[in-house]
Design a protein around this motif. Sequence first.
Motif, PDB file in Angstrom:
ATOM      1  N   LEU A 285       0.679  -1.388  -0.150  1.00  0.00           N
ATOM      2  CA  LEU A 285       0.104   0.077   0.028  1.00  0.00           C
ATOM      3  C   LEU A 285       0.740   1.286   0.161  1.00  0.00           C
ATOM      4  N   ILE A 304      -1.516 -11.882  -2.455  1.00  0.00           N
ATOM      5  CA  ILE A 304      -2.508 -11.455  -1.449  1.00  0.00           C
ATOM      6  C   ILE A 304      -3.612 -12.618  -1.276  1.00  0.00           C
ATOM      7  N   ALA A 305      -4.146 -12.640  -2.547  1.00  0.00           N
ATOM      8  CA  ALA A 305      -5.366 -13.471  -2.469  1.00  0.00           C
ATOM      9  C   ALA A 305      -4.992 -14.958  -2.040  1.00  0.00           C
ATOM     10  N   VAL A 309      -6.207 -17.275   0.855  1.00  0.00           N
ATOM     11  CA  VAL A 309      -6.809 -18.794   0.564  1.00  0.00           C
ATOM     12  C   VAL A 309      -6.093 -19.723   1.331  1.00  0.00           C
TER      13      VAL A 309
ATOM     14  N   ALA D 339     -12.819 -17.253  -2.226  1.00  0.00           N
ATOM     15  CA  ALA D 339     -11.860 -18.139  -2.002  1.00  0.00           C
ATOM     16  C   ALA D 339     -11.987 -19.738  -2.289  1.00  0.00           C
ATOM     17  N   GLU D 388      -8.480 -15.505 -11.788  1.00  0.00           N
ATOM     18  CA  GLU D 388      -7.828 -13.928 -11.784  1.00  0.00           C
ATOM     19  C   GLU D 388      -8.542 -13.013 -11.345  1.00  0.00           C
ATOM     20  N   VAL D 389      -9.759 -13.261 -11.589  1.00  0.00           N
ATOM     21  CA  VAL D 389     -10.670 -11.963 -11.526  1.00  0.00           C
ATOM     22  C   VAL D 389     -11.018 -12.150  -9.815  1.00  0.00           C
ATOM     23  N   ARG D 391      -9.174 -13.609  -7.806  1.00  0.00           N
ATOM     24  CA  ARG D 391      -7.917 -13.157  -6.824  1.00  0.00           C
ATOM     25  C   ARG D 391      -7.933 -11.729  -6.716  1.00  0.00           C
ATOM     26  N   LEU D 394     -10.546 -10.512  -4.354  1.00  0.00           N
ATOM     27  CA  LEU D 394     -10.355 -10.977  -2.909  1.00  0.00           C
ATOM     28  C   LEU D 394      -8.972  -9.999  -2.398  1.00  0.00           C
ATOM     29  N   ALA D 395      -8.119  -9.777  -3.179  1.00  0.00           N
ATOM     30  CA  ALA D 395      -6.986  -8.742  -2.688  1.00  0.00           C
ATOM     31  C   ALA D 395      -7.440  -7.714  -2.359  1.00  0.00           C
ATOM     32  N   LYS D 396      -8.018  -6.982  -3.056  1.00  0.00           N
ATOM     33  CA  LYS D 396      -8.770  -5.718  -2.868  1.00  0.00           C
ATOM     34  C   LYS D 396      -9.236  -5.608  -1.450  1.00  0.00           C
ATOM     35  N   GLU D 398      -8.656  -7.535   1.143  1.00  0.00           N
ATOM     36  CA  GLU D 398      -7.743  -7.812   2.146  1.00  0.00           C
ATOM     37  C   GLU D 398      -6.992  -6.596   2.437  1.00  0.00           C
ATOM     38  N   LEU D 399      -6.677  -5.712   1.351  1.00  0.00           N
ATOM     39  CA  LEU D 399      -5.967  -4.610   1.247  1.00  0.00           C
ATOM     40  C   LEU D 399      -6.609  -3.486   1.976  1.00  0.00           C
ATOM     41  N   ARG D 401      -8.689  -3.692   4.419  1.00  0.00           N
ATOM     42  CA  ARG D 401      -8.428  -3.946   5.882  1.00  0.00           C
ATOM     43  C   ARG D 401      -7.150  -3.127   6.500  1.00  0.00           C
ATOM     44  N   TRP D 402      -6.200  -3.098   5.563  1.00  0.00           N
ATOM     45  CA  TRP D 402      -4.973  -2.588   6.125  1.00  0.00           C
ATOM     46  C   TRP D 402      -4.889  -1.152   5.684  1.00  0.00           C
ATOM     47  N   SER D 403      -5.323  -0.568   4.835  1.00  0.00           N
ATOM     48  CA  SER D 403      -5.202   0.572   4.263  1.00  0.00           C
ATOM     49  C   SER D 403      -5.981   1.748   5.031  1.00  0.00           C
ATOM     50  N   THR D 405      -6.489   1.168   8.320  1.00  0.00           N
ATOM     51  CA  THR D 405      -5.625   1.073   9.714  1.00  0.00           C
ATOM     52  C   THR D 405      -4.404   1.711   9.480  1.00  0.00           C
TER      53      THR D 405
END
Lengths: 406, 406, 406, 406
Positions: A285, A304-305, A309, D339, D388-389, D391, D394-396, D398-399, D401-403, D405
């Motif tokens: 980020l 990340i994904a 998983v 997932a 790929e879509v 993933r 899912l990554a977005k 996850e990201l 959560r941390w962006s 915080t």
Amino acid sequence: MEFAYDARTEQLRGELTEFLEQHVLPAEAVHAEQVAAAGDPWARPPVLAELKAEARRRGLWNLFLPDPRFGAGLTNLQYAPLAELTGRSPHLAPEAVNCAAPDTGNMELLAEFGSPQQRQRWLTPLLEGEIRSAFCMTEPEVASSDATNIATRITRDGDQYVVNGRKWWSSGAMDPACEIFIVMGKTDPDADRHKQQSMILVPRDTPGVTVRRGLHVFGYSDGPHGGHAEIDFTDVRVPADNLIGAEGTGFAIAQARLGPGRIHHCMRLVGMAERALELLCRRVLDRVAFGRPLAEQGVVREWIAESRVRIEQARLLVLKTAWLMDTVGNKGAHAEIQAIKIATPAMAEWVIDKAIQAYGGAGVSQDTPLAALWAQARTLRLADGPDEVHRASLAKRELRRWSTTT
Amino acid sequence: MEFAYDARTEQLRGELTEFLEQHVLPAEAVHAEQVAAAGDPWARPPVLAELKAEARRRGLWNLFLPDPRFGAGLTNLQYAPLAELTGRSPHLAPEAVNCAAPDTGNMELLAEFGSPQQRQRWLTPLLEGEIRSAFCMTEPEVASSDATNIATRITRDGDQYVVNGRKWWSSGAMDPACEIFIVMGKTDPDADRHKQQSMILVPRDTPGVTVRRGLHVFGYSDGPHGGHAEIDFTDVRVPADNLIGAEGTGFAIAQARLGPGRIHHCMRLVGMAERALELLCRRVLDRVAFGRPLAEQGVVREWIAESRVRIEQARLLVLKTAWLMDTVGNKGAHAEIQAIKIATPAMAEWVIDKAIQAYGGAGVSQDTPLAALWAQARTLRLADGPDEVHRASLAKRELRRWSTTT
Amino acid sequence: MEFAYDARTEQLRGELTEFLEQHVLPAEAVHAEQVAAAGDPWARPPVLAELKAEARRRGLWNLFLPDPRFGAGLTNLQYAPLAELTGRSPHLAPEAVNCAAPDTGNMELLAEFGSPQQRQRWLTPLLEGEIRSAFCMTEPEVASSDATNIATRITRDGDQYVVNGRKWWSSGAMDPACEIFIVMGKTDPDADRHKQQSMILVPRDTPGVTVRRGLHVFGYSDGPHGGHAEIDFTDVRVPADNLIGAEGTGFAIAQARLGPGRIHHCMRLVGMAERALELLCRRVLDRVAFGRPLAEQGVVREWIAESRVRIEQARLLVLKTAWLMDTVGNKGAHAEIQAIKIATPAMAEWVIDKAIQAYGGAGVSQDTPLAALWAQARTLRLADGPDEVHRASLAKRELRRWSTTT
Amino acid sequence: MEFAYDARTEQLRGELTEFLEQHVLPAEAVHAEQVAAAGDPWARPPVLAELKAEARRRGLWNLFLPDPRFGAGLTNLQYAPLAELTGRSPHLAPEAVNCAAPDTGNMELLAEFGSPQQRQRWLTPLLEGEIRSAFCMTEPEVASSDATNIATRITRDGDQYVVNGRKWWSSGAMDPACEIFIVMGKTDPDADRHKQQSMILVPRDTPGVTVRRGLHVFGYSDGPHGGHAEIDFTDVRVPADNLIGAEGTGFAIAQARLGPGRIHHCMRLVGMAERALELLCRRVLDRVAFGRPLAEQGVVREWIAESRVRIEQARLLVLKTAWLMDTVGNKGAHAEIQAIKIATPAMAEWVIDKAIQAYGGAGVSQDTPLAALWAQARTLRLADGPDEVHRASLAKRELRRWSTTT
């Protein structure tokens, strides 16, 4: 079937998370500085004692011990998510709450198999977190995944036993606070395959005990874990009362000890992977290359994904294994314990590797915990029996299902 | 098309192999002892000087330098299999024959772009193996795979340049023999993207230069490689003559330097993998578990076969790349250099990992060279640009082929 | 060492590429339509005969045969890049230039081991492309990677041999033009392990021969390859002259046949991977999702780069193997033949899989050649001995190097 | 937290297992013969009707439908292990118990969003298993993972809608019993991104509907699944009442439909993997090569153990996802649905591939169900949105959560 943690677990998770965030994570840098200042990888920096005092004050202590006489009285299923949390800071958190290997296994062993005197003498100070302990099983010359290979001898001589042999990978034994060794050796090499071995308590200061050196793990001395010692036992004499249980029970005790030990490792590995994934996300980020944050790159998003998983799957299998241990016993959960021993280190290794890659040079250096986390995960792929041994055994069990039904 | 090494290469391979077996491999343990005895990871143990003297006596010296005025005058294709051999003992052999990074790249750079005075002052002692050098390009705060990110400034002030900035991963700079730093910085941040950078020679003892610390690589201080330093340059003044080439040529020089640097790494990685495979084979022939040598286990055989298959493929691609560099130039070989930078570290990492697994605890410890080999291979997966950057660039080139023909 | 193709190879590559682009690739759709129209997967659509005529007119014929009396007289190293090109259209191009398996292996076999009469009767029409042939070795009931398992019997009876047994995976035998079967069976089950087998020529129309069915590969009948037949031989009588070579030479002949056969497969697999990579690139340049071409997505670029890296490595190992076969013979190249048999199908499978993913539904359907390419690559991972057998053998050889030097 | 199935689930698992073993598995060969005899891949062989009658007699019917007015009233968590069992025979079992895609999704859709008339006309016969249905969403020309790409138009004209467009991968539509198509198209291309689409019921026999061809999946026509059709809709007029819900709700309905659809696929994939693992074990116990059963080979044991480990993990994640859908709704389970969509097809593909390898030629042929299982698993890696879509999405998450915080 139900996938929510119970109320006590949720309560403890909250308390432990608070302790981690307020005390343990901030202590990581302090700990590194204190160790560096001491100039001795085996030094016990003061911050550790402070963390332990704080944890105890908060009632976060001996969470691993299911026996309510000695510990928190949690089931494996309740302890699992707590152990996972300590894995987020695996060099400090487990010891801070007195749940660090190999003491945990050694305390369980003494609680279950120790005589009242043995418990009084060694279990009590271990439960208090006053001393540490080591478990001396692996030997340098032989493949120790096969217990009949053990060469150390424990010979009765009057009211004493005489121990002779060389051990290594005795984790924790480099720690100056480590006062007691539990040593596995053969009392009767001619007995049945699994009746030859016994376990005995050997205080570190017994004559004939020589801690020769600390083994490295990749380039780490693993000071925070008390290191991994190579130890010579030369005509070491201890009272016959130091034997744990009866002669010939060593293999059985070791098996009883290994199940929980393995699942604890796996729980912490899940936490290590979560820590790595958090670090990975924070990095990408923040880091800009070729005009945009790494977080916008497709390859990074795949990492990340895929990490998420893999972590989710491994955690569930660990939790189910804990539940099986609680409901059908360690033996009944044998296949699942093997399964998580195979799956979890590899999962953690994969996730941490990706976080390292995202950090570049910082990822392999001392500036992030990642390289040390990786080294630990990699080592757990071969500690307590390499994957290959577990896979062979798991396959045999699977094949048995179908061979009888053909 | 022809896959045999030429006569000169075969001759030198024989001589170098003899030198390795008679001198270098036996010196590994001696070196470790001397470093341990010195109690300083950056100490230069005497055995290294002895090896260098012996190599020189045998005419195995500066093999990497294609320019016959300065070095052995070998082509890349001739040097490749020799560099591979030095990879078998990557902490000692490359320096023993004065072919160690980053000195090799720095010597090439000075030979090609240095002024006569610069060559006289710094190239000569480097060619003699009397001093070492560092290449200061990477910076902690920015993604250095993107050269426009470089924050270090090199400002003209009269007949001097003033250098300000912080570098890290300056390999070799922790070595007390390292006397000269080649520093990359921006002389004109407003120039075209690739004309902003220049390179300048900064002697280590210049006021304002502070070597702050050595970075670790998976716990290793990498002493034998001279470590990896973090260095502050604060108002560091050097004569204007210290600039290498003209202002704004830094990026071009760096590009010229990186190609050979990358292929040298890859050559050595092939040798590292060969060393690991040899160690793996020796171990499994020797080690017995559950009644038979590990070498008879199918899984171990898969590792060995797969290692051989991967090594052979990677070596051929490295050799073809060397041949391209010789025939069409570094620029013409750009795609292949990227390809080997992607393929070779991953290959070596895989092979070494299997050897580690076969050794169990010994594999991750200081008792085999495997863990250190692994850490080096892993680091090369991100050094000089992470795989991801090379893959993106390689893909772009591939796509261009088809977008123009659609 | 030299990585450029020689002049004759370059000349032929140019001619073959032209033929492919002008005739073969455009014929793929025509072929599919003609097969569909015929309503019979084993029909020989007219376009094939046209391609063969055109190829012959251009002198692109029997390129595989090193013996200049019968074929083009190319070395393996010269033929390799040509076979690769035919792999770009593996269902049409190999047969178009009369270089299709299993005819190639059968022609080599007859050229080397056939009597003058056998050559006259069967080799000549095969060389002319007038008939096709099958090689009947694999049996349904036994693991045929172990030749001593063969159950088919060839029994002398006066001036005849009587053949009894069941074969399958007799590729090409479903083709109505397939007139001759080379059958492997045991003439003497009590002889030495590798002297029990013989080979014999059995015309398809011999009484007692029953082609039972075509085997599918995934869902494909593999019509363009002549399918894969299961064949019963029940008291099939052929003249004693039909035996190839002497009794007991079957294993040796099979071994001689397999080496070139395997490398031809590997050459074509490289071409199949190149075709898939081209299709992948064209697709992602063209296809837009979420506002930009797939070609701009990082994950897709990783696939492309990694594909290029893998293809290059595999091709070089195939070429080196061809060179070894030319210089030290098929036996001397044994390890390398195994290595490419392991590496190349897996490589092609990986690359084609990525292309399929880029095409989505079209990738698994009949609208691209990808799914059929994949099925072929996957099958080659187990045909002619599964990877596991080759790996075990390769490992044994590797271990031998070190066991003798311990 | 609790990992045991509840009593009703266990009861149904027992009954379904009995039905599978006594009826479905034995019917596989019969089905193949009847299809072959019919000479038409789209024929509905009589054995299927017999299985459906038997299933209904046993009360194993419409298990998937949570709404007790229409189906068995099971939760997702209760249905999951049952769907898994049907995955063991994925070409017959799901339809036998009236739980086959795409009918399941279509029935859910009609139950939730259909008008009483629509339910009466189409849901009732579907629930009875009398007709089948298709879901027409994917289009050949555009990346359909992005719903704004849809080109099919649904235009109001008086009391009718006119449908124009081309669809493909309309699964089930080749089945002669398939009487109704649910078609997704744009009613208002200028509306908000996710308000442009509507769904409409189009009876197969409506003028203007042309089923052009069946698409293949790795050579398979997928007859047992009703194939995958390419369909033209040219000025197709249906009553306005055929619209499902209101104009502009198509995207929302599709989203509601996809969640359960994806988890059903994943449940069955776990069963497919279990079937493959069983077949693998049976094969290697039985097959002898080089003097011992394949089951004794280390590599084969690795496959088995690794398969077990992967299956267990994937199953748990599927079950947890089902539990989440039951407790927090399909939307709350969105990340987990993604997932499992990523994890499960890849897992099944891996396991089935190993079983194929163990069977050699039989594994890729029609003599085992493995190749067809594999093709289905592979296709599910790209159906309903490629990995790929998922993933990236899912990554977005996850990201995020941390962006927040940081």
